[in-house]
Design a protein around this motif. Sequence first.
Motif, PDB file in Angstrom:
ATOM      1  N   LEU A  54       0.820  -1.217   0.000  1.00 20.01           N
ATOM      2  CA  LEU A  54       0.000   0.000   0.000  1.00 20.01           C
ATOM      3  C   LEU A  54       0.852   1.265   0.000  1.00 20.01           C
ATOM      4  N   GLY A  55       2.135   1.119   0.304  1.00 25.26           N
ATOM      5  CA  GLY A  55       3.016   2.278   0.318  1.00 25.26           C
ATOM      6  C   GLY A  55       2.832   3.173   1.536  1.00 25.26           C
ATOM      7  N   VAL A  56       2.433   2.569   2.645  1.00 25.15           N
ATOM      8  CA  VAL A  56       2.270   3.318   3.897  1.00 25.15           C
ATOM      9  C   VAL A  56       3.020   2.566   4.996  1.00 25.15           C
ATOM     10  N   ILE A  72      -2.271  11.007   4.825  1.00 21.27           N
ATOM     11  CA  ILE A  72      -1.702   9.789   4.245  1.00 21.27           C
ATOM     12  C   ILE A  72      -1.641   9.915   2.730  1.00 21.27           C
ATOM     13  N   VAL A  73      -2.733  10.316   2.127  1.00 19.20           N
ATOM     14  CA  VAL A  73      -2.784  10.405   0.672  1.00 19.20           C
ATOM     15  C   VAL A  73      -1.831  11.468   0.160  1.00 19.20           C
ATOM     16  N   SER A  74      -1.799  12.615   0.808  1.00 20.61           N
ATOM     17  CA  SER A  74      -0.959  13.699   0.307  1.00 20.61           C
ATOM     18  C   SER A  74       0.527  13.432   0.509  1.00 20.61           C
ATOM     19  N   ASN A  75       0.877  12.621   1.492  1.00 18.60           N
ATOM     20  CA  ASN A  75       2.290  12.343   1.756  1.00 18.60           C
ATOM     21  C   ASN A  75       2.694  10.928   1.379  1.00 18.60           C
ATOM     22  N   ASN A  76       1.850  10.208   0.713  1.00 19.76           N
ATOM     23  CA  ASN A  76       2.124   8.819   0.378  1.00 19.76           C
ATOM     24  C   ASN A  76       3.329   8.702  -0.555  1.00 19.76           C
ATOM     25  N   ASN A  77       4.466   8.323   0.020  1.00 17.37           N
ATOM     26  CA  ASN A  77       5.697   8.057  -0.736  1.00 17.37           C
ATOM     27  C   ASN A  77       6.272   9.271  -1.459  1.00 17.37           C
ATOM     28  N   TYR A  78       5.818  10.470  -1.200  1.00 15.46           N
ATOM     29  CA  TYR A  78       6.350  11.632  -1.876  1.00 15.46           C
ATOM     30  C   TYR A  78       7.079  12.474  -0.826  1.00 15.46           C
ATOM     31  N   HIS A  79       8.392  12.513  -0.937  1.00 12.45           N
ATOM     32  CA  HIS A  79       9.168  13.211   0.075  1.00 12.45           C
ATOM     33  C   HIS A  79       9.700  14.553  -0.420  1.00 12.45           C
TER      34      HIS A  79
END
Length: 126
Positions: A54-56, A72-79
């Motif tokens: 799920l990438g969380v 969660i959605v806005s920061n999901n795997n995007y750093h």
Amino acid sequence: MVHQGHNVKRIREILGIKQDALAIKLGLSQQAISQLEQKEILDKATLEKLSGALGVSEDIIKDFKDDKAIHIVSNNNYHDNAASVQYNFNPIDKWLEAIEENKKLYERLLQSEKEKVELLQKLLNK
């Protein structure tokens, strides 16, 4: 009480991932995913696999609350701050679309061959 299976389901739904797609990613059946989503507590190995798919983080699955969903959605795997687009689609739908396109192509090819045969018959009958 936290229900980890329900949390997995909510996170999956928010991310736009269907049970079938998650099952394929994990090498499980859709029914197995459904069963996991019914479990109140998930074992450590299952939590690791689900969080990866799920990438969380595992903590998000353990402590998920609907008010955290936007985070969660806005920061999901995007750093970084770069704009990102995530496309979710059903692979079966794409496969069916490809079959339909192949069918149309085959029909056009068949029509072209019929026209060639008719032309050759006309030339031979002269």
